[in-house]
Design an enzyme around this catalytic site. Structure first.
Site, short mmCIF file in Angstrom:
data_model
loop_
_atom_site.label_atom_id
_atom_site.label_comp_id
_atom_site.label_asym_id
_atom_site.label_seq_id
_atom_site.Cartn_x
_atom_site.Cartn_y
_atom_site.Cartn_z
N GLY A 12 0.85 -1.19 0.00
CA GLY A 12 0.00 0.00 0.00
C GLY A 12 0.88 1.23 0.00
O GLY A 12 2.07 1.15 0.27
N CYS A 38 5.45 -5.96 1.43
CA CYS A 38 5.77 -4.54 1.35
C CYS A 38 5.15 -3.77 2.53
O CYS A 38 5.56 -3.98 3.65
CB CYS A 38 5.35 -3.99 -0.01
SG CYS A 38 6.13 -2.43 -0.34
N TYR A 39 4.12 -2.92 2.30
CA TYR A 39 3.53 -2.23 3.45
C TYR A 39 3.06 -3.26 4.49
O TYR A 39 3.18 -3.04 5.69
CB TYR A 39 2.34 -1.35 3.01
CG TYR A 39 1.61 -0.72 4.18
CD1 TYR A 39 2.10 0.42 4.79
CD2 TYR A 39 0.44 -1.30 4.69
CE1 TYR A 39 1.46 0.99 5.89
CE2 TYR A 39 -0.21 -0.75 5.79
CZ TYR A 39 0.30 0.40 6.38
OH TYR A 39 -0.34 0.95 7.46
N HIS A 81 7.79 -7.53 -4.12
CA HIS A 81 6.46 -7.96 -4.59
C HIS A 81 6.54 -9.30 -5.32
O HIS A 81 6.93 -9.34 -6.49
CB HIS A 81 5.87 -6.89 -5.50
CG HIS A 81 5.48 -5.65 -4.76
ND1 HIS A 81 4.25 -5.48 -4.18
CD2 HIS A 81 6.19 -4.55 -4.46
CE1 HIS A 81 4.20 -4.31 -3.57
NE2 HIS A 81 5.37 -3.73 -3.72
N GLU A 106 4.11 -10.95 -6.40
CA GLU A 106 2.98 -11.11 -7.33
C GLU A 106 3.26 -10.56 -8.73
O GLU A 106 2.52 -10.84 -9.66
CB GLU A 106 1.71 -10.46 -6.73
CG GLU A 106 1.73 -8.94 -6.59
CD GLU A 106 2.42 -8.43 -5.33
OE1 GLU A 106 3.19 -9.18 -4.73
OE2 GLU A 106 2.18 -7.27 -4.97
N SER A 135 -27.38 -8.34 -22.46
CA SER A 135 -27.09 -7.47 -23.59
C SER A 135 -26.53 -8.26 -24.77
O SER A 135 -26.36 -7.70 -25.85
CB SER A 135 -26.05 -6.44 -23.15
OG SER A 135 -24.82 -7.11 -22.85
N GLY A 136 -26.22 -9.54 -24.54
CA GLY A 136 -25.55 -10.32 -25.59
C GLY A 136 -24.06 -10.34 -25.38
O GLY A 136 -23.33 -11.06 -26.03
N GLY A 137 -23.56 -9.53 -24.45
CA GLY A 137 -22.14 -9.50 -24.13
C GLY A 137 -21.78 -10.65 -23.19
O GLY A 137 -22.66 -11.34 -22.67
N VAL A 138 -20.47 -10.82 -22.97
CA VAL A 138 -20.04 -12.01 -22.24
C VAL A 138 -20.40 -11.94 -20.75
O VAL A 138 -20.85 -12.94 -20.18
CB VAL A 138 -18.52 -12.28 -22.48
CG1 VAL A 138 -17.65 -11.16 -22.02
CG2 VAL A 138 -18.09 -13.57 -21.85
N ASP A 139 -20.27 -10.78 -20.11
CA ASP A 139 -20.52 -10.71 -18.66
C ASP A 139 -21.96 -11.06 -18.31
O ASP A 139 -22.22 -11.88 -17.43
CB ASP A 139 -20.20 -9.31 -18.09
CG ASP A 139 -18.81 -8.85 -18.43
OD1 ASP A 139 -18.01 -9.69 -18.87
OD2 ASP A 139 -18.53 -7.65 -18.26
N SER A 140 -22.90 -10.40 -19.00
CA SER A 140 -24.30 -10.63 -18.64
C SER A 140 -24.73 -12.04 -19.04
O SER A 140 -25.52 -12.68 -18.34
CB SER A 140 -25.21 -9.58 -19.25
OG SER A 140 -25.15 -9.60 -20.66
N LYS A 197 -11.91 -10.06 -16.15
CA LYS A 197 -12.49 -10.30 -17.47
C LYS A 197 -11.98 -11.60 -18.13
O LYS A 197 -12.76 -12.38 -18.65
CB LYS A 197 -12.15 -9.11 -18.38
CG LYS A 197 -12.86 -9.13 -19.70
CD LYS A 197 -14.22 -8.53 -19.56
CE LYS A 197 -14.97 -8.48 -20.87
NZ LYS A 197 -16.28 -7.85 -20.68
#
Ligand code: XMP
Length: 530
Positions: free
Chosen positions: A55, A82-83, A187, A189, A241-246, A386
């Site tokens: 942080g 780190c922090y 770090h 990661e 909506s036809g999109g991937v998320d929904s 995503k």
């Protein structure tokens, strides 16, 4: 819920999400809580280990984020990064030195103890180890790590031992093996830390005793169970909506509660060529769920009459969507829940170390509905990124055309018809846009590009067709490469492809006599023109 989980406490590092992500890549489930999460909530979550993120603060700042110190009494391993490390040192009786200057970038780490956390990460040191204040401490292994810190540890807390150092950090890693507390100044990661992934895996598997058993299949099974428990015998609505998320959200909820789910698709009149029909066909073909397709195009276009200001267009479309959705949802008896495809990046606030808090994407902004209709939220994707959604989509057997679909903005063509949005102007843009997409797909560029589309400009230009002078519209073609939509570069599409797109648009779309290509990057431009 999963039996083996790792909790990441968020102290505001830009890498916090990456930590959770790396853990899931190691096949262990992980979630992020704000740094000030209540100890009861942490106990309920029942993690096998806790990671304290980095942080921007110094432990000496007034108002520095401090967690409930009872996390050190839970009897489970803790890893500070780190922090998170400075916080451990500060709270457990060590000494943190205030920064003279920041250390940023790659550093050579000398490993002194490679018995557990740092096992298998070093290569044999050739030559002498770097000198540090207080003399050379020895150590026979070295590796490259990524540093980004101001303060550093001068003295470990009691019962901690340094296990690695760099020229600038006398304690670059420390351990209290009895308590299973570990800390790293660098770090693990980020990819610049050569063996960072191995260090995290050592923490997960050797120190916390986790097993690598989590995957998208187990995610689906757990999500289904949780949705079922939450919903009981009530009903759920989901906007698609036809999109991937929904679509992923809807399919997941459907797999859990079947007929209790009704999806609503709203045709707002500013969709692309054949889009409403295509979404309907695809969804009906692949999934047998209740979907109400609502043609509200007239309502939206009426509201948009005479409006040229981009923000007004956005607001009108957002508000009208809420109204239509509400009317439709009301028709379904017993609805108590709204399922939404909110992803992790949508959830995090801009000031992350206050802890993540829920915000809803503006284009799906059905927040008003939640209050008015007393709907409760179901957001099964809220911990995922995503690209993880795409993996999940594949696991749920969504067709590639949905999984790989380029993003399309909620306000649709309304923000690509520059100036007033009329039926005629939408018609011209749709035809031109369809040609752009068709040609881009033909060349195999579609999945390489973040977005490719046409924009109808509010200027006319002079041309000549046959012997006739023309005075017609101009289409701008936009194609960009991007990883997340936050920054973007204009795509270097070949002149041949651009030439074909231009020829076809001018020949096939009546009312267009000129095509231009947009060569601006974001920033300072944006992807959409409005
Ligand atoms: P900009 O134009 O801001 O766009 O560079 C970044 C990404 O966001 C999409 N976008 C929107 N999506 N509602 C949405 O759902 C909106 O109002 C909106 N505005 C832009 C845009 O298509 C791009 O992918």
């Amino acid at each position: 819920m999963y039996e083996e989980k790792i909790l990441v406490l968020d102290f505001g590092s830009q890498y916090t999400q990456l930590i959770a992500r790396r853990i899931r890549e190691s096949k262990v489930y992980s979630e992020i809580f704000p740094f000030n999460a209540l100890i009861e909530k942490i106990k309920d979550f029942n993690p096998k280990g806790i990671i304290l993120s980095g942080g921007p603060s110094s432990v000496y700042d007034s108002g520095a984020p401090i967690p409930d110190l009872k996390i050190f009494e839970l009897g489970i391993p803790v890893l500070g990064i780190c922090y998170g490390m400075q916080l451990m040192a500060h709270c457990l009786g060590g000494r943190v030195a205030k920064a003279q200057k920041r250390e940023y970038g790659k550093a050579e780490l000398i490993v002194e103890d490679d018995s557990d956390l740092l096992k298998g990460i070093g290569t044999k040191l050739r030559g002498l180890p770097p000198l540090i204040k207080g003399g050379n401490r020895g150590g026979k292994l070295r590796t490259t790590v990524w540093m980004s810190h101001g303060d550093r540890i001068e003295h470990c807390p009691p019962r901690f031992k340094p296990i690695a150092y760099t020229a600038n950090s006398p304690v670059a890693a420390m351990a209290n093996k009895g308590k299973r507390f570990y800390a790293l100044q660098f770090h693990p990661e980020v990819v610049h830390t050569a063996k960072g992934f191995e260090i995290l895996k050592n923490f997960l598997f050797k120190i916390c005793g986790c097993k690598p058993i989590w995957n998208m299949k187990s995610f689906i099974e757990t999500a289904k169970k949780e949705i079922k428990e939450k919903v009981g015998n009530k009903k759920v609505v989901c906007g698609i909506s036809g999109g991937v998320d929904s679509t992923v959200t809807a399919v997941l909820v459907h797999k859990s509660i079947g007929e209790q789910l009704t999806c609503i698709f709203v045709d707002n009149g500013v969709l692309r060529e054949g889009e409403a029909k295509k979404v309907e066909e695809t969804l009906r073909k692949h999934f047998h769920m209740n979907i109400n397709f609502i043609d509200a195009s007239k309502r939206f276009l009426n509201k948009l009459k005479g409006v040229t200001d981009p923000e007004k267009k956005r607001k009108i479309i957002g508000n009208e969507f809420i109204k239509v959705f509400e009317e439709e949802a009301k028709k379904i008896k017993g609805v108590e829940f709204l399922a939404q495809g909110t992803l992790y990046p949508d959830v995090i606030e801009s000031v992350p170390f206050k802890g993540p808090s829920a915000t809803i994407k503006s284009h799906h902004n059905v927040g008003g509905l939640l209050k008015k209709m007393r709907l409760k939220l179901i957001e099964p994707l809220r911990e995922l990124f995503k690209d993880e959604i795409r993996v999940l989509g594949k696991e749920l057997e969504l067709p590639d055309e949905i999984i790989n679909r380029q993003p399309f903005p909620g306000p649709g063509l309304a923000i690509r018809v520059i100036g007033e949005v009329t039926r005629e102007r939408c018609y011209i843009l749709r035809k031109a846009d369809a040609i752009v997409l068709e040609e881009i797909k033909k060349t195999g560029l579609y999945t390489e590009l973040w977005q490719a589309f046409a924009v109808l400009l509010p200027v006319k230009s002079v041309g000549v067709m046959g012997d006739e002078r023309t005075y017609e519209n101009v289409i701008a073609v936009r194609a960009v490469k991007s990883l997340d939509g936050m920054t973007a570069d204009w795509a270097r599409i070949s002149y041949d492809v651009l030439g074909r797109i231009s020829n076809r648009i001018i020949n096939e779309v009546r009312g267009v006599n000129r095509v231009v290509y947009d060569i601006s990057s974001k920033p300072p431009s944006t992807i959409e023109w409005e």
